[in-house]
Write an enzyme that holds these catalytic residues in place. Structure first.
Site, PDB file in Angstrom:
ATOM      1  CB  VAL A 111      -0.931   0.014   1.234  1.00 11.95           C
ATOM      2  CG1 VAL A 111      -1.822   1.255   1.204  1.00 11.95           C
ATOM      3  CG2 VAL A 111      -1.784  -1.255   1.276  1.00 11.95           C
ATOM      4  CB  SER A 260     -10.843 -34.315  30.009  1.00 10.76           C
ATOM      5  OG  SER A 260     -10.767 -34.393  31.410  1.00 10.76           O
ATOM      6  N   GLY A 309      -7.874 -31.476  38.481  1.00 12.89           N
ATOM      7  CA  GLY A 309      -9.324 -31.558  38.298  1.00 12.89           C
ATOM      8  C   GLY A 309      -9.859 -32.970  38.291  1.00 12.89           C
ATOM      9  CE1 TYR A 364       6.650 -45.556  25.872  1.00 12.10           C
ATOM     10  CE2 TYR A 364       4.557 -45.851  27.009  1.00 12.10           C
ATOM     11  CZ  TYR A 364       5.265 -45.481  25.889  1.00 12.10           C
ATOM     12  OH  TYR A 364       4.601 -45.039  24.772  1.00 12.10           O
ATOM     13  NE  ARG A 379      -1.122 -35.452  43.440  1.00 15.66           N
ATOM     14  CZ  ARG A 379      -2.042 -34.514  43.625  1.00 15.66           C
ATOM     15  NH1 ARG A 379      -1.881 -33.623  44.579  1.00 15.66           N
ATOM     16  NH2 ARG A 379      -3.102 -34.440  42.848  1.00 15.66           N
ATOM     17  CG  HIS A 775      -3.293 -20.764  38.017  1.00 18.70           C
ATOM     18  ND1 HIS A 775      -2.685 -20.442  39.209  1.00 18.70           N
ATOM     19  CD2 HIS A 775      -3.928 -21.945  38.234  1.00 18.70           C
ATOM     20  CE1 HIS A 775      -2.953 -21.373  40.107  1.00 18.70           C
ATOM     21  NE2 HIS A 775      -3.698 -22.294  39.536  1.00 18.70           N
ATOM     22  CD  GLU A 796      13.675  -2.552  46.153  1.00 12.57           C
ATOM     23  OE1 GLU A 796      12.804  -1.806  45.680  1.00 12.57           O
ATOM     24  OE2 GLU A 796      14.797  -2.704  45.639  1.00 12.57           O
ATOM     25  CB  VAL A 801      10.583 -11.687  50.048  1.00 14.75           C
ATOM     26  CG1 VAL A 801      10.626 -12.453  48.721  1.00 14.75           C
ATOM     27  CG2 VAL A 801       9.498 -10.615  50.012  1.00 14.75           C
ATOM     28  CB  SER A 804      13.624 -20.608  46.543  1.00 15.27           C
ATOM     29  OG  SER A 804      13.970 -21.490  47.589  1.00 15.27           O
TER      30      SER A 804
END
Length: 1116
Positions: A111, A260, A309, A364, A379, A775, A796, A801, A804
């Site tokens: 164009v 599902s 879920g 496997y 778990r 999420h 800060e 905090v 990890s």
């Protein structure tokens, strides 16, 4: 996820098809796609304009700033385009940190235009509405449009107008273009809304005297709106970010996910990597990826994914099989590790999902050992002990090293073990079994008195809240420029946005009553068990609403007793009859959640609504938020498990089953309140807080969507104003800017209680291409939304905090101990909780009890993902093409019969299907049909005539002939004996057919049997008997019933599938008569349909066909 990027071609196709504007949009549908397989001659035939116009060519692979990267060919003819593509098509290039192959290009008309004819327009979604950005200078050098562009906010449910566009956006535009631009922008915004875009950018937008040209376009749509927009979208392909290939395995898992109700996600990052993950939960999957990257494994991380879920065993098998297949294709010199992790599940049966994974591991096991794979498992959740047991067993039986851990082990500890950063315990501590928490040891059946009524810290005099302190531990060392940016952004954020006023300090109490929308019996029973163990006087569920049934009552347990909870068809009836209810828990589906929530908001008695559904379109969620804000209603969710207030109230499945409620001490309040996005991670926080402090006071999972109904500060400010809360824990996440409001509140002194905070998703900045986490809201659209930036800002601002997530529990414990030392918290003496009887079904699931089954079956199993006939999956039934005869063989005889036997069965069904309307069974069916009876009644009346005299001679003939043959009796001896005994020979004789008028049905079957059966001894014997009987009377032939009976005996005895005893047993139990019943049912149904089709009226037998014979004394 919800907002997904689409290709430029797809975006323009949507625009050209559906935009409604009076502006003349030029070059509609003038684009051509080019790949390595493109035939340019054919392309020119399909798009003749390619030969007549000057062209532009560019990659269409979600690459930003293509012009500046030299990836746009301008003002070329078709041969020039081909030449330009030679050095680029299928060549690797680097864009930012991402390396990828250029494989998809777009050709459009060139164009010609002037610089002053280029404009910039962008529309994007925010929580409060949609922003329209416009700048009068567009093109590659537009620069920082956020700073330069004019902005117009169109609030949720508001309409855009040309006047507002002209006034707010087009102040620098010449008058001759204002009308065209205003009309186009309004049309563009309406398109954006109608097709559920979340982002739409055109740069440049060119306006000339001929009309409007859309040159370059980038867009995202809300994929969750597919059920609304399918007719307009069609089948949309969502391309992967540049630098990441689209793998067929990802498409396979995406297809499983779409089919599902569970969530199944897979993104391949580095298929040659040695670290593979199979993580349960959207939040947990991010935490594991963070930890792997923190420990230096970013370059070896092969995949990101999650399953959640409550997927079925088959679904987890398919998911696990896909990952195991991928990781065993290429060997790694150091071997490989598979991390099967997860937080503590709220409602997923861990044992059931692990069974699917165990099946995949067994399938496997050989390649897993060849590739030296070591598996680490951690778990918790419902029935997790059984899940861990079967996982450990498969390790022992296959020889694959599998290390198994439960809730006694920190969630991410297995990552350090897998990567060699921490030792692997020889024998992990044994977690208490589910049953240990649930079995009543006292023997008392009365409702126990309350063991706790207040927080641990409420037994002492009120102590002044300690101010928030600078964190003792901080984020890892990062570049100074990130700190500078974060400080600037955080300060500007604090000055720009006022803190929201809390709607309510307390959402729940021991007297809270709720209505549950949806027939979620398991969740409701869990709430009632929680109520009971918290010593509530009354159940927290007052009623349920379920529009798909009439009003009725549903039975539940309250401790040892059974109670009835009313279920209403209409929301209005439930509200009228339960005016004390102020909470609604919605389990409505993603399609109905919006309408049911908007209806709920019409009732002023409702103060809190929890929306569990995941996948609600963002536009709908924002309308819910606006309506809720206007009515001062708190929304928890969507895409959440809910929240819990120990000792008072829990939403649905929050907190998991009762064993976890008791293990995490959620039956009484502690001193720590938390808020997170993830439902699974909220349960992990329950576990961490219970192990490091005196327990949870309240916890809320606000949900993983981009626009949760309530945000972090809504709840953190409530906790600040709640005396029982002494410290606050926040588990933030990549994406959005809500955490900066917490920084603002701390800096302004609005929050004075200690806040321990960690934002998950720190790994995102280490990936070379964009990764969408589990999420929908876990995606950073700008630097300030990254987890790293937010963690720095929080530190800060004065929040605590950790370095990890691995250290989160230690930091929570440190802050808690400090508060105890200062006397702010005084731990109370722990009281034993009341006991709740275990449900029978769950006790059986745990293997604690056994009970003889009421029924036994050995022919069919419908419990798994696939129907099974006598051990043969239904897919294999069709693949093997065994037909109806083979299916009958599986279900009747529990064998896969030879092909000739299957064909014979089908022939028997064909020849017995009908024998005209005059026979007794068909006659009865016809009379019933004409009497107006239904199909089943008419069919039954016909079937009831089948017996020794009509059609039921198969079994009897088979028994008589086989018994005579087996005893060595000669055919003449058999005939004479039957005559002497006064018995009929079953299967001999016909009312119409004779030796001179043979039954062709018998002849057809005889020819087939003689040709295909390996032996016909019993049939030959019966034919010898027929010679004797027909010599006396020509119609005493071996009829079709008799032939099928004796031929079936030969089949069962000689096909190789049965022992002699098994073959005789099938004859004895009446299997052969079933052939006639099944075959003749087809004819009876045909007669029924025929009579209905012919509209025959009520049948009455004619008088002249009845002989009226009255008793002699009556005739006198």
């Amino acid at each position: 996820m919800s907002a997904k990027a689409i290709s430029e071609q797809t975006g323009k196709e949507f625009l050209y098809k559906h935009i409604c504007t009076s502006a003349a949009v030029q070059n509609r549908f003038r684009y051509a796609n080019v790949t390595a397989e493109t035939d340019f001659e054919r392309l020119a035939q399909e798009h003749p304009w390619l030969l007549t116009q000057r062209l532009v060519v560019k990659p269409d692979q979600l690459i930003k700033r293509r012009g500046k990267l030299g990836l746009v060919g301008v003002n070329l003819d078709l041969s020039g385009v081909r030449e330009w593509l030679k050095s680029r098509l299928m060549r690797e290039t680097t864009v930012g940190k991402a390396k990828g192959v250029l494989k998809n290009f777009l050709i459009e008309p060139f164009v010609p235009h002037k610089q002053e004819e280029e404009f910039y327009v962008c529309i994007y979604a925010t929580r409060e509405g949609d922003y329209v950005l416009f700048h009068h200078e567009g093109g590659v050098d537009v620069g920082d449009v956020d700073a330069k562009a004019k902005k117009l906010l169109i609030g949720v449910d508001e309409k855009i107008s040309e006047d507002s566009v002209k006034k707010e956006l087009l102040t620098h535009i010449p008058n001759d273009k204002k009308v065209v631009l205003a009309n186009f922008i309004v049309g563009l915004f309406n398109l954006y809304e109608d097709l559920f875009f979340t982002y739409l950018e055109i740069n440049p937008l060119v306006v000339t005297k001929d009309g409007v040209y859309v040159l370059d376009m980038a867009a995202k749509i809300d994929a969750t709106a597919d059920y609304i927009c399918k007719s307009k979208w069609g089948d949309v392909e969502f391309p992967p970010p540049f630098g990441r290939e689209a793998y067929p395995e990802e498409a396979y898992i995406a297809d499983l996910d779409a089919k599902s109700g569970a969530s199944l996600k897979l993104t391949l990052l580095n298929p040659r990597g040695r670290i593979w993950t199979m993580v349960a939960g959207g939040g947990a999957s991010v935490v594991y990826s963070d930890t792997i990257c923190d420990l230096g494994g970013v370059n070896e991380l092969a995949n990101y994914g999650e399953y959640s879920g409550a997927p079925s065993e088959q679904q987890t098998y398919d998911y696990a099989k896909t990952i195991l297949s991928l990781m065993t294709r290429e060997k790694h010199p150091d071997g490989k590790v598979l991390i099967i992790g997860g937080s503590i599940a709220n409602f997923t049966n861990v044992a059931a999902t692990f069974k699917g994974i165990v099946r995949a591991i067994r399938d496997y096991q050989v390649p897993l050992k060849e590739h030296e794979v070591t598996i680490f498992v951690r778990r918790g959740g419902p029935n997790y002990q059984e899940g861990l047991r079967v996982m450990g067993e498969v390790g022992k039986t296959t020889g694959i090293p599998i290390h198994v851990f439960g809730t006694e082990t920190h969630m991410t500890a297995i990552v350090g073990m897998a990567l060699g950063h921490r030792p692997i315990p020889n024998q992990p501590p044994a977690a208490a079994h589910t049953a240990n928490f649930l079995l009543n040891s006292s023997g008392s059946t009365s409702t126990p008195v309350s063991s706790r009524t207040a927080s641990f810290s409420e037994n002492r005099a009120k102590v002044e809240d300690s101010p928030a302190k600078k964190a003792k531990t901080g984020a890892p060392i990062v570049e100074e420029r990130i700190h500078t940016f974060v400080t600037w952004y955080s300060d500007s954020f604090c000055n720009s946005f006022p803190l929201p006023a809390a709607k309510s300090t307390s959402l729940f109490s021991k007297h809270t009553k709720s209505i549950v929308w949806g027939m979620q019996t398991r969740a409701v029973q869990g709430m009632l068990d929680f109520d009971y163990v918290c010593s509530r006087e009354q159940p927290s569920v007052a009623a349920m609403v379920y529009p798909f049934t009439g009003d009725h009552k549903q039975k539940y347990y309250w401790g040892h007793k059974e109670i009835l909870i009313p279920v209403y068809k209409n929301m209005s009836d439930a509200m009228k009859k339960h005016p004390d209810v102020d909470v609604l828990i919605s389990f409505a589906s993603l399609r109905s959640a919006f309408d049911s929530t908007m209806e709920t908001l019409q009732y002023p008695q409702i103060h809190t609504i929890a929306i569990i559904a995941e996948g609600i379109p963002e536009a709908h969620t924002r309308k819910i938020i606006k309506a809720a804000d206007e009515k001062r209603v708190t929304i928890i969710g969507p895409a959440t498990v809910g929240g819990i207030k120990p000792g008072c109230f829990k939403i649905g499945n929050t907190g998991g089953m009762l064993d976890n409620i008791l293990a995490s001490k959620l039956y009484r309040p502690g001193s720590v309140a938390y808020v997170s996005r993830s439902g699974g991670m909220s349960n992990e926080l329950n576990n961490i807080i219970s192990r490091t402090t005196d327990g949870v006071f309240e916890g809320v999972a606000i949900g993983g969507d981009r626009y949760p109904g309530s945000v972090f500060t809504d709840h953190v400010l409530r906790y600040q104003d709640t005396p029982g809360v002494k410290m606050i824990v926040v588990l933030g996440e990549i994406g959005g800017t809500e955490e900066y409001k917490i920084c603002q509140a701390i800096k302004q002194g609005r929050i004075t209680k200690p806040v321990v905070c960690w934002c998950i998703g720190t790994c995102a900045t280490m990936f070379s291409s964009e990764v969408q986490f589990g999420h929908a809201g876990a995606c950073a659209n700008q630097a300030s939304e990254t987890a790293v930036a937010k963690n720095i800002a929080l530190k800060e601002a004065g929040a605590f905090v950790p370095k990890s997530f691995d250290e989160l529990g230690e930091l929570i414990n440190s802050v808690y101990d400090d508060l105890v030392a200062k006397g702010v918290i005084q731990p109370a003496v722990e009281m034993p909780p009341p006991t709740v009887p275990m449900d029978y079904s769950w006790a059986r699931e745990l293997g604690l009890i056994r009970k003889p089954a009421s029924f036994m079956t050995s022919i069919c199993d419908e419990r798994g993902q696939e129907l099974i006939y006598a051990g043969m999956p239904i897919t294999e039934v069709f693949k093997s093409e065994i037909g109806l005869g083979g299916t009958l063989g599986l279900l009747w005889f529990q064998r896969r019969l030879p092909r000739y036997a299957c064909q014979f069965i089908e022939m028997c069904l064909m020849v017995t299907a009908d024998h005209g309307p005059a026979v007794s069974g068909a006659h009865n069916t016809i009379v019933c049909a004409r009497a107006g009876k239904d199909l089943i009644s008419s069919l039954t009346s016909g079937l009831l005539t089948i017996g020794d005299r009509f059609g039921g001679a198969l079994d009897a003939a088979a028994k008589q002939f086989s018994k005579a043959f087996d005893s060595g009796m000669l055919p003449m001896e058999f005939v004479n004996k039957m005559k002497k005994d006064g018995k009929l020979i079953m299967g001999i004789g016909h009312r119409v057919k004779s030796i001179n008028n043979p039954d062709m049905r018998v002849q057809i079957l005889k020819d087939y049997v003689k040709q295909h059966f390996p032996s016909t001894q019993v049939l030959d014997y019966a034919l010898d008997v027929e010679k004797i009987t027909t010599s006396k009377k020509p119609n005493l032939i071996l009829n079709v019933d008799g032939f099928i009976g004796v031929a079936f005996v030969d089949l069962l005895r000689n096909c190789g599938g049965f022992t002699r005893d098994e073959a005789d047993e099938f004859v004895e139990i009446g299997a052969l008569n079933g052939i006639f019943v099944m075959g003749r049912s087809m004819g009876f149904i045909g007669h029924y349909l025929d009579q209905k089709r012919l509209k025959q009226g009520l049948y009455r037998h004619p008088w002249d066909d009845i002989s009226y014979v009255l008793p002699e004394h009556m005739s006198m």
